[in-house]
Enzyme design. Structure first.
Site, PDB file in Angstrom:
ATOM      1  N   SER A   1      14.592  25.684  25.543  1.00 10.39           N
ATOM      2  CA  SER A   1      14.772  26.407  24.477  1.00 10.39           C
ATOM      3  C   SER A   1      13.589  26.142  22.889  1.00 10.39           C
ATOM      4  O   SER A   1      14.073  24.966  22.427  1.00 10.39           O
ATOM      5  CB  SER A   1      16.661  27.418  24.368  1.00 10.39           C
TER       6      SER A   1
ATOM      7  N   ASP B   1      18.261  20.763  34.898  1.00 10.65           N
ATOM      8  CA  ASP B   1      17.838  19.502  34.474  1.00 10.65           C
ATOM      9  C   ASP B   1      17.962  18.538  35.231  1.00 10.65           C
ATOM     10  O   ASP B   1      16.537  17.753  34.858  1.00 10.65           O
ATOM     11  CB  ASP B   1      18.704  19.334  32.369  1.00 10.65           C
TER      12      ASP B   1
END
Length: 324
Positions: free
Chosen positions: A140, A256
Site C-alpha cells: 500500500s 507476497d
C-alpha cells in the site's frame, strides 16, 4: 545470476499472538507475542530467502520500530537498503482465536513520508537500477506519497531495463498501468476496479485481463483467485492453475509469497506457466503456517510436485486433497 530488488513503502512489524476466545469488554489472556517483519515487498524478500534465493529490500525505516525491523531482517539474512525517515515504522496486530481458528488482523496506517523521503526511495532505486533485473514493488501507499509513485518507478525501470513486477491497488495501480510493466498481479477485485465493472465469471475475468494487456504495455498478468489458484494472461492467451487445499493457519503474506515464487522462478529461466505453478505452491504453503512465518521450502516443493502430478494426470479437481 539475476538481481532482484524489492521496494516497500509501508513496511511494518507484524505482532501476532493467540487467544482462546475474543470477547468485547473483557481482559483477554494472550500468548507471548511474536514479532516478524512485514509489508508487501518485505515479505517477498523474506519468501525469496526461504526459497533459497537472494534479493535486496529497499524500505523506509523510522524510530524504534524501524530499528527492530532492520534487526529482524538482519536475523533472516535479508540484504537491505533502508531509508531513514522521521516517523516511526508502523506495527500491525494479528490475533488467532484458537477456539474457532479465526484470524483477526488489525492493520495500522503506514508511516507518513515527506516529499524528500519518498523521493529518496526513488533515488535509491535509480542509483542501482542498472544492476537490477527484477524490481518488485508491492504494498500500500502511505500518507504523503503521490499516487503516481509506481508510475515513476516504472519509468526508471524502463530506462534501466529492469523488469517491474507490480502488486498494488487503487489509484496507484490505475496510474501505473499507463507505463511499461513486466508483470502485474491484481486479484479479482482489483481487476474489476481497473475495468470499472464487477467481474463475476471466469470468462469475464479472462476477457478483462486480456483487454488490459492489449490496451497497455503489460507483458504478463497473474490474477490471483484465492483458494481457487490463479490464472496467467499474456498476449498469447490464458492458462489456469488450481491451488491445493491446505489446513489453513494464516493467510498473511500468501500473495507476497506467490509473487516471490513467480519472480524467483522467472529469474532462474523457468517458463511462465511453471513459474505460476511454483508461485501458487508458495502461496498455499504460506497459509499452512501461523502468523507471518510465510512458506517453507519443504512444503513448497511438496505442493509444487503435487500440482505437476495432477496436471499430468489431467485431474485438476483432485488438487483439492488436503495437506496438513
Amino acid at each position: 545470476m539475476h538481481t532482484i530488488f524489492t521496494i516497500t513503502l509501508s513496511p511494518t512489524i507484524d505482532k501476532s499472538c493467540t487467544v482462546e476466545h475474543v470477547y468485547a469488554e473483557h481482559k483477554l489472556r494472550c500468548s507471548e507475542p511474536v514479532h516478524e517483519p512485514g509489508g508487501g515487498g518485505i515479505n517477498v524478500s523474506r519468501a525469496i530467502k526461504k526459497l533459497g534465493g537472494d534479493s535486496i529490500a529497499v524500505y523506509p525505516k523510522g524510530g524504534p520500530m524501524g530499528e527492530l525491523l532492520n534487526e529482524l531482517l538482519n536475523r533472516e539474512g535479508i540484504n537491505q537498503y533502508p531509508i531513514e525517515i522521521e516517523h516511526w515504522t508502523r506495527e500491525n496486530f494479528i490475533v488467532l482465536e484458537t477456539s474457532t481458528n479465526r484470524q483477526y488482523r488489525f492493520g495500522m496506517p503506514g508511516a507518513p513520508l515527506s516529499e524528500a523521503e519518498w523521493k529518496k526511495c526513488l533515488e535509491e532505486i535509480d542509483v542501482h537500477a542498472g544492476k537490477i533485473d527484477y524490481l518488485v514493488a508491492s504494498g500500500s501507499m502511505p500518507p504523503g506519497v503521490p499516487s503516481d509513485f509506481y508510475a515513476r518507478l516504472a519509468k526508471i525501470g524502463k530506462r534501466k531495463n529492469a523488469k517491474l513486477v507490480l502488486d498494488t491497488s487503487g489509484d496507484a495501480l490505475k496510474e501505473a498501468i499507463n507505463e511499461s510493466i513486466y508483470l502485474l498481479k491484481p486479484n479479482v477485485r482489483e481487476l474489476s476496479e481497473l475495468i470499472g465493472s464487477e467481474l463475476k465469471t471466469i470468462h469475464q475475468q479472462e476477457e478483462a485481463a486480456l483487454e488490459i494487456i492489449h490496451k497497455h504495455n503489460i507483458e504478463i498478468m497473474v490474477v490471483s483467485l484465492g483458494a481457487y489458484g490463479a490464472f496467467i494472461a499474456t498476449r498469447e492467451g490464458v492458462n489456469h492453475i488450481s491451488a491445493p487445499s491446505a489446513a489453513k493457519k494464516s493467510a498473511v503474506g500468501a500473495g507476497d509469497s506467490m509473487v516471490a515464487g513467480i519472480v524467483l522462478s522467472l529469474s532462474r529461466g523457468w517458463s511462465h506457466l511453471d513459474a505460476l505453478k511454483y508461485g501458487i505452491a508458495c502461496g498455499t504453503a504460506t497459509t499452512m503456517n501461523p502468523g507471518t512465518e510465510l512458506c517453507t521450502l519443504e512444503d513448497v516443493n511438496t505442493l509444487y510436485a503435487w500440482i505437476n502430478t495432477m496436471e499430468k494426470r489431467g485431474q485438476p479437481d483432485q488438487l483439492n486433497s488436503t495437506f496438513k
